[in-house]
Design an enzyme around this catalytic site. Structure first.
Site, PDB file in Angstrom:
ATOM      1  N   ALA A  71       7.334  11.721  13.475  1.00  0.00           N
ATOM      2  CA  ALA A  71       6.652  12.596  13.156  1.00  0.00           C
ATOM      3  C   ALA A  71       5.568  12.250  12.001  1.00  0.00           C
ATOM      4  O   ALA A  71       4.562  13.233  12.264  1.00  0.00           O
ATOM      5  CB  ALA A  71       8.332  13.055  12.390  1.00  0.00           C
ATOM      6  N   TYR A  95       9.016   8.093  13.084  1.00  0.00           N
ATOM      7  CA  TYR A  95       7.879   7.077  13.194  1.00  0.00           C
ATOM      8  C   TYR A  95       7.275   7.954  13.933  1.00  0.00           C
ATOM      9  O   TYR A  95       6.188   8.698  13.501  1.00  0.00           O
ATOM     10  CB  TYR A  95       8.461   5.953  14.211  1.00  0.00           C
ATOM     11  CG  TYR A  95       6.924   5.562  14.674  1.00  0.00           C
ATOM     12  CD1 TYR A  95       6.294   4.624  13.442  1.00  0.00           C
ATOM     13  CD2 TYR A  95       6.547   5.260  15.956  1.00  0.00           C
ATOM     14  CE1 TYR A  95       5.661   4.047  14.084  1.00  0.00           C
ATOM     15  CE2 TYR A  95       5.509   4.735  16.336  1.00  0.00           C
ATOM     16  CZ  TYR A  95       4.872   4.214  15.514  1.00  0.00           C
ATOM     17  OH  TYR A  95       3.476   3.485  15.952  1.00  0.00           O
ATOM     18  N   ILE A  97       1.557  -1.460  23.135  1.00  0.00           N
ATOM     19  CA  ILE A  97       0.699  -2.584  23.641  1.00  0.00           C
ATOM     20  C   ILE A  97       1.726  -3.387  22.588  1.00  0.00           C
ATOM     21  O   ILE A  97       2.443  -3.536  22.219  1.00  0.00           O
ATOM     22  CB  ILE A  97      -0.045  -2.319  21.818  1.00  0.00           C
ATOM     23  CG1 ILE A  97      -1.021  -0.453  21.861  1.00  0.00           C
ATOM     24  CG2 ILE A  97      -1.057  -3.135  21.310  1.00  0.00           C
ATOM     25  CD1 ILE A  97      -1.770  -0.106  23.049  1.00  0.00           C
ATOM     26  N   LYS A 140       3.673   9.517  12.300  1.00  0.00           N
ATOM     27  CA  LYS A 140       2.513   9.282  13.436  1.00  0.00           C
ATOM     28  C   LYS A 140       1.821  10.997  13.135  1.00  0.00           C
ATOM     29  O   LYS A 140       0.646  10.745  13.027  1.00  0.00           O
ATOM     30  CB  LYS A 140       2.204   8.588  14.182  1.00  0.00           C
ATOM     31  CG  LYS A 140       3.164   6.898  14.047  1.00  0.00           C
ATOM     32  CD  LYS A 140       2.544   6.741  13.611  1.00  0.00           C
ATOM     33  CE  LYS A 140       2.323   5.070  13.227  1.00  0.00           C
ATOM     34  NZ  LYS A 140       0.792   3.582  12.282  1.00  0.00           N
ATOM     35  N   VAL A 196       0.778  -1.024  -0.380  1.00  0.00           N
ATOM     36  CA  VAL A 196       0.364  -0.316  -0.183  1.00  0.00           C
ATOM     37  C   VAL A 196       0.759   1.099   0.261  1.00  0.00           C
ATOM     38  O   VAL A 196      -0.088   2.298   0.196  1.00  0.00           O
ATOM     39  CB  VAL A 196      -1.128   0.290   1.387  1.00  0.00           C
ATOM     40  CG1 VAL A 196      -2.053  -1.115   1.252  1.00  0.00           C
ATOM     41  CG2 VAL A 196      -0.294  -0.331   2.863  1.00  0.00           C
ATOM     42  N   SER A 230       0.105   6.877  16.709  1.00  0.00           N
ATOM     43  CA  SER A 230       0.846   6.212  17.536  1.00  0.00           C
ATOM     44  C   SER A 230       0.701   7.848  18.910  1.00  0.00           C
ATOM     45  O   SER A 230       0.863   8.675  18.753  1.00  0.00           O
ATOM     46  CB  SER A 230       2.032   5.689  17.694  1.00  0.00           C
ATOM     47  OG  SER A 230       2.421   5.820  19.001  1.00  0.00           O
ATOM     48  N   ASN A 288      -4.416   0.862   8.735  1.00  0.00           N
ATOM     49  CA  ASN A 288      -3.555   0.274  10.125  1.00  0.00           C
ATOM     50  C   ASN A 288      -1.773   0.206  10.084  1.00  0.00           C
ATOM     51  O   ASN A 288      -0.914  -0.081  10.848  1.00  0.00           O
ATOM     52  CB  ASN A 288      -4.024  -1.468  10.489  1.00  0.00           C
ATOM     53  CG  ASN A 288      -3.233  -1.888  11.012  1.00  0.00           C
ATOM     54  OD1 ASN A 288      -3.428  -2.003  12.564  1.00  0.00           O
ATOM     55  ND2 ASN A 288      -2.767  -3.345  10.423  1.00  0.00           N
TER      56      ASN A 288
END
Length: 276
Positions: free
Chosen positions: A167, A165, A204, A169, A72, A151, A98
């Site tokens: 930046a 990551y 998580i 998110k 994707v 996140s 996701n």
């Protein structure tokens, strides 16, 4: 409550590398299926996708689930994915963006290729999928809704050097908020109702924790788990089921007046000092 009967959910990243552990994508697909949705998903690996489908059926044996191989981050692949879903089911009611990945480093240490790859998987993938699915939803009298999985790293520093990551998110949250306003205005002008919201997981406990331990804790899996548990005011990491239940609320008709919002699922992490 939260009945999804008759709805088609397109969910990216529903594959599974560990049938004993539950990741966000597989779990979201499972909960949606248990609530009556038809699932059309993808994974970058067909073998992981097959494992994910089997895992979904272990909890939802009557689920209607399809998983195809797709990247994707690639426009052509994403387009084929969306076309395949519409060809099979005739509609898309729910899109869940996701897929995501964290790589270590600050701006001085991170190579440009790593930065670019982080932008592609964490942000561009959501743009491509949303861009392709929104016109499908606009043609449906019932509209639809888009859910992005962000996140808490997009809201605050959480103890790991993962600047790309964090930046991306953060950008994903604003992408949903801005697009939600645009499509809220289109609805007010007579168009179908299309909502966009973001689930913001904290720390998580998924199979990815072991991968993160290799990247950020020298492979000390148990020590890394204990550190993550200790950071959370509630004393433990959440589960993918916590994330999936938040996504289910956004997907449901009970959230029909909710758009442009974030639901933080973090055991109080972002409201604390983030002790380690």
């Amino acid at each position: 409550m939260h009945d999804l009967t008759g709805k088609v959910a397109l969910i990216t990243g529903i594959g599974s590398a560990n049938p004993e552990g539950w990741g966000n994508g597989t779990t979201i697909a499972t909960i949606f299926a248990l609530q009556g949705a038809t699932i059309f998903g993808c994974d970058i690996s067909s073998s992981l996708g097959s494992t994910g489908v089997s895992q979904i059926h272990s909890r939802a044996p009557n689920a209607i689930v399809t998983c195809v191989e797709a990247d994707v981050t690639d426009a052509s692949s994403a387009q084929r994915l969306v076309y395949a879903c519409v060809a099979k089911h005739g509609r898309i009611d729910i899109l869940v963006n996701n897929v995501g990945k964290s790589e270590p480093g600050g701006p001085a240490e991170m190579e440009e290729r790593v930065w670019d790859a982080q932008v592609e998987v964490n942000l561009k993938s959501a743009y491509l999928m949303t861009r392709l699915v929104l016109p499908v939803m606009e043609k449906q009298a019932t509209g639809g809704n888009v859910i992005c999985i962000s996140s808490v790293a997009g809201l605050r520093y959480i103890g790991k050097p993962q600047v790309a990551y964090a930046a991306t998110k953060a950008a994903l949250i604003q992408f949903c908020k801005s697009t939600a306003v645009l499509y809220g205005q289109r609805h007010a002008a007579g168009g179908p109702l299309i909502r966009l919201n973001t689930v913001v997981p904290g720390l998580i406990d998924t199979p990815l924790v072991k991968i993160l331990a290799n990247k950020y804790a020298g492979g000390d899996y148990e020590g890394f788990r204990k550190t993550r548990d200790a950071q959370v005011p509630m004393g433990k990491m959440g589960t993918a089921w916590d994330v999936a239940n938040a996504a289910l609320f956004f997907a449901s008709d009970e959230a029909s007046y909710v758009t442009g919002q974030e639901l933080v699922v973090d055991g109080g992490l972002i409201d604390s000092t983030g002790r380690t």
